[in-house]
Motif scaffolding. Structure first.
Motif: not given
Length: 202
Positions: A83-93, A125-143
């Motif tokens: 699985l692969r998901v890319g999202m960008a979010v912005e928070l207006f306060q 504030l803003s945050a974004s990223g592309v998260f790939d379930a095959a990526n080692h760091d992403v999998r460690a964080s997901m676990q």
């Protein structure tokens, strides 16, 4: 706010995606959210197909009587493993220096825009990223994420988060929410340091 879809993939339920992000924010102690359906109703009343500026965000905050508006975009969406998901979010306060709540329709009709456009920009504030379930760091964080939560009954165990798009999207929402909270905490530390320096005896 329901997410914009810039992934090039049409069958994405953007309102459901906003619900998943909302659920992750609700899991943070001290934070409360407005149901996405209520946000959609307020946007329709303001004739806002999307929130694209601080002025529109301020109008929506006033209409809902909330302290912030989260706007998001889906940039990548691959529902086949890995699985692969890319999202960008912005928070207006809402700024502490904002005036009392204004009529949101008057605010949108104002030729000068938001009464505090620079302040609204500063309060985002803003945050974004592309998260790939095959990526080692992403999998460690997901676990680590899965260990702290109920794992649906499945032969895959915690790895089910790598297999089901909705669960993987929950994880991505969690990561982006954590990034926003870290930025907010850093901003508060910096603001505290500025106040301390200002108040220091000369």
């Amino acid at each position: 706010v329901p997410f914009a879809n810039e992934s090039g993939i049409s069958p994405i339920d953007i309102a459901r995606l906003a619900d998943l992000v909302t659920n992750e924010i609700e899991g943070v102690h001290g934070l409360r959210t407005v149901p996405v359906n209520r946000v959609i109703t307020a946007m329709r009343a303001l004739n806002l197909p999307a929130v694209t500026s601080p002025q529109e965000a301020t109008a929506l905050m006033n209409a809902l009587n909330v302290d912030g508006v989260l706007v998001g975009t889906v940039t990548t969406w691959d529902a086949f493993p890995p699985l692969r998901v890319g999202m960008a979010v912005e928070l207006f306060q809402r700024s502490p220096s904002d005036p009392p709540v204004l009529d949101p329709r008057e605010l949108l009709r104002s030729p000068t825009g938001s009464p505090l456009p620079a302040e609204a920009d500063r309060q985002s504030l803003s945050a974004s990223g592309v998260f790939d379930a095959a990526n080692h760091d992403v999998r460690a964080s997901m676990q680590a994420y899965a260990r702290g939560r109920h794992v649906p009954d499945s032969a895959f165990g915690p790895r089910i988060y790598e297999m089901r798009m909705e669960l993987f999207t929950q994880f991505v929402s969690h990561r982006l929410t954590a990034d926003l909270l870290a930025q907010q905490a850093q901003r508060q530390v910096q603001a505290g340091q500025t106040v301390a320096q200002t108040d220091a005896p000369r």
